[in-house]
Design a protein around this motif. Structure first.
Motif, PDB file in Angstrom:
ATOM      1  N   ASP A  49       0.853  -1.195   0.000  1.00  0.00           N
ATOM      2  CA  ASP A  49       0.000   0.000   0.000  1.00  0.00           C
ATOM      3  C   ASP A  49       0.888   1.244   0.000  1.00  0.00           C
ATOM      4  O   ASP A  49       2.112   1.136   0.022  1.00  0.00           O
ATOM      5  CB  ASP A  49      -0.969  -0.002   1.187  1.00  0.00           C
ATOM      6  CG  ASP A  49      -0.289  -0.070   2.551  1.00  0.00           C
ATOM      7  OD1 ASP A  49       0.891   0.357   2.672  1.00  0.00           O
ATOM      8  OD2 ASP A  49      -0.919  -0.541   3.507  1.00  0.00           O
ATOM      9  N   LYS A  50       0.261   2.417   0.013  1.00  0.00           N
ATOM     10  CA  LYS A  50       1.036   3.665  -0.045  1.00  0.00           C
ATOM     11  C   LYS A  50       1.908   3.850   1.199  1.00  0.00           C
ATOM     12  O   LYS A  50       2.985   4.431   1.125  1.00  0.00           O
ATOM     13  CB  LYS A  50       0.117   4.868  -0.239  1.00  0.00           C
ATOM     14  CG  LYS A  50      -0.832   5.125   0.924  1.00  0.00           C
ATOM     15  CD  LYS A  50      -1.806   6.219   0.614  1.00  0.00           C
ATOM     16  CE  LYS A  50      -2.849   6.342   1.703  1.00  0.00           C
ATOM     17  NZ  LYS A  50      -3.915   7.244   1.329  1.00  0.00           N
ATOM     18  N   TYR A  51       1.476   3.334   2.334  1.00  0.00           N
ATOM     19  CA  TYR A  51       2.259   3.459   3.560  1.00  0.00           C
ATOM     20  C   TYR A  51       3.520   2.593   3.481  1.00  0.00           C
ATOM     21  O   TYR A  51       4.573   2.984   3.975  1.00  0.00           O
ATOM     22  CB  TYR A  51       1.419   3.107   4.786  1.00  0.00           C
ATOM     23  CG  TYR A  51       0.204   3.997   4.900  1.00  0.00           C
ATOM     24  CD1 TYR A  51       0.342   5.322   5.313  1.00  0.00           C
ATOM     25  CD2 TYR A  51      -1.055   3.539   4.551  1.00  0.00           C
ATOM     26  CE1 TYR A  51      -0.764   6.161   5.392  1.00  0.00           C
ATOM     27  CE2 TYR A  51      -2.162   4.372   4.626  1.00  0.00           C
ATOM     28  CZ  TYR A  51      -2.008   5.681   5.041  1.00  0.00           C
ATOM     29  OH  TYR A  51      -3.097   6.512   5.115  1.00  0.00           O
ATOM     30  N   ASP A  52       3.383   1.449   2.852  1.00  0.00           N
ATOM     31  CA  ASP A  52       4.544   0.587   2.637  1.00  0.00           C
ATOM     32  C   ASP A  52       5.570   1.307   1.755  1.00  0.00           C
ATOM     33  O   ASP A  52       6.775   1.253   2.021  1.00  0.00           O
ATOM     34  CB  ASP A  52       4.088  -0.728   1.986  1.00  0.00           C
ATOM     35  CG  ASP A  52       5.167  -1.789   1.930  1.00  0.00           C
ATOM     36  OD1 ASP A  52       6.013  -1.842   2.847  1.00  0.00           O
ATOM     37  OD2 ASP A  52       5.136  -2.594   0.975  1.00  0.00           O
ATOM     38  N   LEU A  53       5.104   2.002   0.743  1.00  0.00           N
ATOM     39  CA  LEU A  53       5.973   2.801  -0.126  1.00  0.00           C
ATOM     40  C   LEU A  53       6.667   3.911   0.670  1.00  0.00           C
ATOM     41  O   LEU A  53       7.883   4.096   0.581  1.00  0.00           O
ATOM     42  CB  LEU A  53       5.164   3.406  -1.282  1.00  0.00           C
ATOM     43  CG  LEU A  53       5.810   4.522  -2.106  1.00  0.00           C
ATOM     44  CD1 LEU A  53       7.105   4.068  -2.765  1.00  0.00           C
ATOM     45  CD2 LEU A  53       4.819   5.024  -3.154  1.00  0.00           C
ATOM     46  N   ILE A  54       5.895   4.633   1.457  1.00  0.00           N
ATOM     47  CA  ILE A  54       6.457   5.727   2.270  1.00  0.00           C
ATOM     48  C   ILE A  54       7.477   5.183   3.262  1.00  0.00           C
ATOM     49  O   ILE A  54       8.554   5.754   3.431  1.00  0.00           O
ATOM     50  CB  ILE A  54       5.325   6.503   2.987  1.00  0.00           C
ATOM     51  CG1 ILE A  54       4.525   7.297   1.951  1.00  0.00           C
ATOM     52  CG2 ILE A  54       5.875   7.404   4.089  1.00  0.00           C
ATOM     53  CD1 ILE A  54       3.200   7.839   2.456  1.00  0.00           C
ATOM     54  N   ASN A  55       7.173   4.059   3.890  1.00  0.00           N
ATOM     55  CA  ASN A  55       8.094   3.457   4.858  1.00  0.00           C
ATOM     56  C   ASN A  55       9.365   2.945   4.172  1.00  0.00           C
ATOM     57  O   ASN A  55      10.460   3.059   4.725  1.00  0.00           O
ATOM     58  CB  ASN A  55       7.402   2.337   5.634  1.00  0.00           C
ATOM     59  CG  ASN A  55       6.299   2.872   6.535  1.00  0.00           C
ATOM     60  OD1 ASN A  55       6.282   4.051   6.887  1.00  0.00           O
ATOM     61  ND2 ASN A  55       5.378   2.015   6.901  1.00  0.00           N
ATOM     62  N   TRP A  56       9.224   2.410   2.973  1.00  0.00           N
ATOM     63  CA  TRP A  56      10.403   1.962   2.214  1.00  0.00           C
ATOM     64  C   TRP A  56      11.317   3.154   1.927  1.00  0.00           C
ATOM     65  O   TRP A  56      12.529   3.067   2.119  1.00  0.00           O
ATOM     66  CB  TRP A  56       9.965   1.302   0.897  1.00  0.00           C
ATOM     67  CG  TRP A  56      11.114   0.965   0.002  1.00  0.00           C
ATOM     68  CD1 TRP A  56      11.878  -0.161   0.048  1.00  0.00           C
ATOM     69  CD2 TRP A  56      11.649   1.786  -1.046  1.00  0.00           C
ATOM     70  NE1 TRP A  56      12.855  -0.092  -0.921  1.00  0.00           N
ATOM     71  CE2 TRP A  56      12.740   1.084  -1.614  1.00  0.00           C
ATOM     72  CE3 TRP A  56      11.315   3.029  -1.580  1.00  0.00           C
ATOM     73  CZ2 TRP A  56      13.490   1.587  -2.669  1.00  0.00           C
ATOM     74  CZ3 TRP A  56      12.057   3.528  -2.631  1.00  0.00           C
ATOM     75  CH2 TRP A  56      13.141   2.822  -3.161  1.00  0.00           C
ATOM     76  N   TYR A  57      10.716   4.254   1.510  1.00  0.00           N
ATOM     77  CA  TYR A  57      11.516   5.433   1.196  1.00  0.00           C
ATOM     78  C   TYR A  57      12.197   5.971   2.457  1.00  0.00           C
ATOM     79  O   TYR A  57      13.366   6.349   2.435  1.00  0.00           O
ATOM     80  CB  TYR A  57      10.650   6.508   0.531  1.00  0.00           C
ATOM     81  CG  TYR A  57      11.459   7.669   0.005  1.00  0.00           C
ATOM     82  CD1 TYR A  57      12.402   7.486  -0.997  1.00  0.00           C
ATOM     83  CD2 TYR A  57      11.292   8.948   0.518  1.00  0.00           C
ATOM     84  CE1 TYR A  57      13.153   8.546  -1.480  1.00  0.00           C
ATOM     85  CE2 TYR A  57      12.036  10.008   0.046  1.00  0.00           C
ATOM     86  CZ  TYR A  57      12.968   9.804  -0.952  1.00  0.00           C
ATOM     87  OH  TYR A  57      13.719  10.849  -1.420  1.00  0.00           O
TER      88      TYR A  57
END
Length: 184
Positions: A49-57
């Motif tokens: 999800d978008k939070y996973d993307l933000i956390n990866w970054y």
């Protein structure tokens, strides 16, 4: 950098651009994929999800400063680096820290630094960490994140050096003894 990594950075760039004018909790995967011209399938192949993307970054940014701790940086120097990265990505972190979703960066940041510090302490103890030290570590990590969020969302008025110094000074004595000297 392989194709998958490039795609992840492309998606991160899109979400960063959207965060400038849209709160994180209102950004959709559709907006992200349209902005960087990839499919939803590509997005979900890389992130849940978008939070996973933000956390990866976030991990990509934070690991640069934290990985040097124990090698060549002190805790204070590592924190300065972390705050400089945050400052350099001001829009991203301001928007990300305002999200109230249970998958938000706030919880991810806690998990990240708690595990990082716990690993360092474990190496020093050479056995399981005592419960009172775990308690102090959790309290310190939660407090340091709360103060970091306050600093970010309040306009980053203190210098990165001041923030690092205050967080080092806020360490309970038992933790300071274990974390101030990372070198083996």
């Amino acid at each position: 950098m392989d194709a998958s990594e490039k795609t992840k950075y492309k998606l991160a760039g899109a979400v960063r651009e959207l965060m400038v004018f849209t709160p994180v909790d209102r950004i959709t995967v559709k907006q992200i994929v349209e902005r960087c011209d990839v499919t939803r399938q590509t997005f979900y192949r890389n992130f849940k999800d978008k939070y996973d993307l933000i956390n990866w970054y976030f991990d990509k940014l934070a690991i640069v400063s934290f990985r040097q701790m124990g090698v060549s940086l002190t805790l204070r120097e590592g924190l300065i680096k972390k705050f400089e990265f945050i400052k350099g990505e001001r829009c991203f972190f301001t928007a990300a820290f305002k999200s109230e979703d249970h998958n938000s960066l706030l919880q991810h940041d806690f998990d990240f630094i708690y595990e990082f510090y716990k690993d360092i302490i474990k190496k020093k103890y050479q056995k399981e960490i005592p419960p009172d030290i775990k308690f102090l570590l959790e309290m310190y990590c939660r407090g340091s994140i709360a103060m970091t969020v306050q600093w970010v969302t309040g306009g980053m008025k203190r210098s990165t050096e001041d923030m690092a110094e205050l967080l080092v000074r806020a360490l309970p004595p038992e933790l300071a003894e274990l974390l101030n000297d990372f070198k083996k």
